[in-house]
Design an enzyme around this catalytic site. Structure first.
Site, PDB file in Angstrom:
ATOM      1  N   LYS A  66      41.793  42.299  30.921  1.00  0.00           N
ATOM      2  CA  LYS A  66      41.346  41.746  29.507  1.00  0.00           C
ATOM      3  C   LYS A  66      39.924  40.912  29.489  1.00  0.00           C
ATOM      4  O   LYS A  66      39.898  40.165  30.676  1.00  0.00           O
ATOM      5  CB  LYS A  66      42.066  40.714  28.347  1.00  0.00           C
ATOM      6  N   TYR A  71      17.052  16.016  29.305  1.00  0.00           N
ATOM      7  CA  TYR A  71      17.297  15.776  28.059  1.00  0.00           C
ATOM      8  C   TYR A  71      18.034  14.838  28.115  1.00  0.00           C
ATOM      9  O   TYR A  71      19.297  14.775  28.000  1.00  0.00           O
ATOM     10  CB  TYR A  71      18.145  16.601  27.749  1.00  0.00           C
TER      11      TYR A  71
HETATM   12  C1  LIG Z   1      46.151  36.807  27.702  1.00  0.00           C
HETATM   13  C2  LIG Z   1      47.870  37.681  27.690  1.00  0.00           C
HETATM   14  C3  LIG Z   1      48.846  37.387  28.554  1.00  0.00           C
HETATM   15  C4  LIG Z   1      47.627  37.161  29.742  1.00  0.00           C
HETATM   16  O1  LIG Z   1      48.730  35.638  29.423  1.00  0.00           O
HETATM   17  P1  LIG Z   1      48.079  34.396  30.631  1.00  0.00           P
HETATM   18  O2  LIG Z   1      48.182  33.008  29.914  1.00  0.00           O
HETATM   19  O3  LIG Z   1      46.328  34.588  31.349  1.00  0.00           O
HETATM   20  O4  LIG Z   1      48.364  34.842  31.540  1.00  0.00           O
HETATM   21  C5  LIG Z   1      49.844  37.990  28.424  1.00  0.00           C
HETATM   22  N1  LIG Z   1      50.315  38.476  27.695  1.00  0.00           N
HETATM   23  C6  LIG Z   1      49.466  38.666  26.220  1.00  0.00           C
HETATM   24  C7  LIG Z   1      50.461  39.453  24.863  1.00  0.00           C
HETATM   25  C8  LIG Z   1      48.042  38.358  25.874  1.00  0.00           C
HETATM   26  O5  LIG Z   1      47.332  38.095  25.128  1.00  0.00           O
END
Ligand SMILES: *Cc1c(COP(=O)(O)O)cnc(C)c1O
Length: 368
Positions: free
Chosen positions: A34, A265
């Site tokens: 994702k 800055y």
């Molecule tokens: C994003 C997500 C994961 C992966 O989580 P990590 O901590 O990056 O391993 C797994 N399950 C769900 C439902 C998620 O939303």
């Protein structure tokens, strides 16, 4: 010469981290890609994993459509499920697996114009995170409705942990127990573990793991020395992860501050002795966090030094006082194989996830 800043993406490391995650967990593993594969590029990462991964997971359907259009044919789970009935039909047409975490999604599935035995659904149980998912007492009822739904081909039971990256908290053990109690007797695969659970909670093992951050080589656990049985400190962790992204640039100008001169800055850094300053062609518009203070580790020519002064939009400044060999063109690594992205995240008061997802503007260069 073009601007020398880029995100190098090591696809061999990605593959090796995936196999590490699956071996630690056992069973099968959906590679979570994702948010554009946590900033690494969803399509190239999924393509690099396509022949070894059991499947993929994304947050929402559009992220999955992008992978299908790029030729990914492996299973893809949509972790938030669909937002409306039309999207559910589109997900069905793209042969996606969908999470059902609330009543409206259940109803959409019950009434959707889709073929019998065509949808693989993942029923999400709220075992204690209290964000998304069916309440414990509603799980059996939701399961029965899914079973009665003609379009449903299979039901996997899943839950998600709020604190899997805290090995000393008992919250995850409580969630595991609540999940098993609420799903007792229900047939189907189980999926509990995100990265933190894969590493720290062997009791959370199920049929499917869902590792995300682990794939990209950033350890979600706090690093602590472990004491072995013979009393020696063991390097923690006992597994090998390789950072996938290296955010790199070069020194493009050098100057020396006289005592009393303020840098950049806000003039937040004031030299008290002569300070040799290197300008690096990367800034917060590229995703390097502006909030990192003077002293954040950064590598120049393979040697760890520190940032000084404020991070600007297009550049940042580093201390070269003790690096006389550094010159214009010296390579700089903001994070990657020499600088753990977790160290920079800690300086910025955030987590590696956010830093990686925020990388932008710099070209991504893929290495096999
Ligand atoms: C994003 C997500 C994961 C992966 O989580 P990590 O901590 O990056 O391993 C797994 N399950 C769900 C439902 C998620 O939303």
């Amino acid at each position: 010469m073009t601007r020398p800043s880029k995100a190098l993406i090591d696809l061999a490391a990605l593959r090796s981290n995936y196999l590490t995650a699956r071996n630690l967990h056992g069973g099968r593993a959906l590679a979570v890609v994702k948010a554009n594969a946590y900033g690494h590029g969803a399509v190239p990462c999924a393509q690099a994993l396509a022949d070894i991964a059991d499947g993929f997971a994304v947050a929402f359907a559009a992220e999955a459509f992008e992978l299908r259009e790029a030729g990914i044919t492996k299973p893809i789970l949509v972790l938030e499920g669909c937002f409306d009935p039309d999207e559910l039909v589109a997900a069905y047409k793209a042969n996606l697996w969908v999470v059902i975490h609330q009543e409206s999604q259940l109803r959409a599935l019950e009434t959707a114009p889709i073929d019998a035995h065509s949808m693989r659904v993942w029923l999400k149980v709220d075992s204690g995170m209290h964000r998304a998912g069916f309440a414990l007492e509603a799980v059996q009822g939701a399961y029965e409705r899914l079973e009665a739904c003609p379009s449903v081909a299979s039901i996997t039971l899943m839950t998600h942990f709020a604190r899997a990256d805290e090995p000393d908290s008992d919250a995850t053990a409580k969630q595991i127990a609540a999940f098993h109690e609420a799903t007792a007797g229900l047939p189907g695969d189980r999926s509990l573990s995100n990265s933190g659970a894969v590493l720290a909670w062997p009791t959370a093992r199920g049929t499917w793991a869902r590792p995300g951050i682990l794939l990209y080589g950033a350890d979600p656990l706090p690093v602590k020395p472990q004491i072995s049985t013979n009393g020696e400190q063991q390097p923690n962790p006992p597994y090998q992860l390789t950072p996938v992204m290296s955010l790199v640039s070069e020194i493009f100008a050098i100057r020396t501050l006289a005592p009393g001169e303020a840098l950049g800055y806000g003039g937040t850094f004031v030299a008290t002795t002569p300070v040799r300053v290197g300008l690096v062609a990367i800034g917060y518009a590229d995703g390097y966090p502006r909030v990192t203070p003077t002293g954040t580790p950064i590598a120049v020519g393979g040697v760890v030094t520190r940032t000084i002064g404020r991070v600007s939009m297009d550049m940042l400044t580093v201390d070269l006082t003790d690096l006389p060999q550094a010159s214009i063109g010296s390579p700089v690594e903001c994070w990657g194989k020499q600088i753990d992205v977790n160290q920079v995240a800690q300086q910025a008061g955030t987590i590696a996830y956010e830093l990686l997802c925020n990388v932008k503007r710099v070209p991504k260069v893929y290495q096999n």
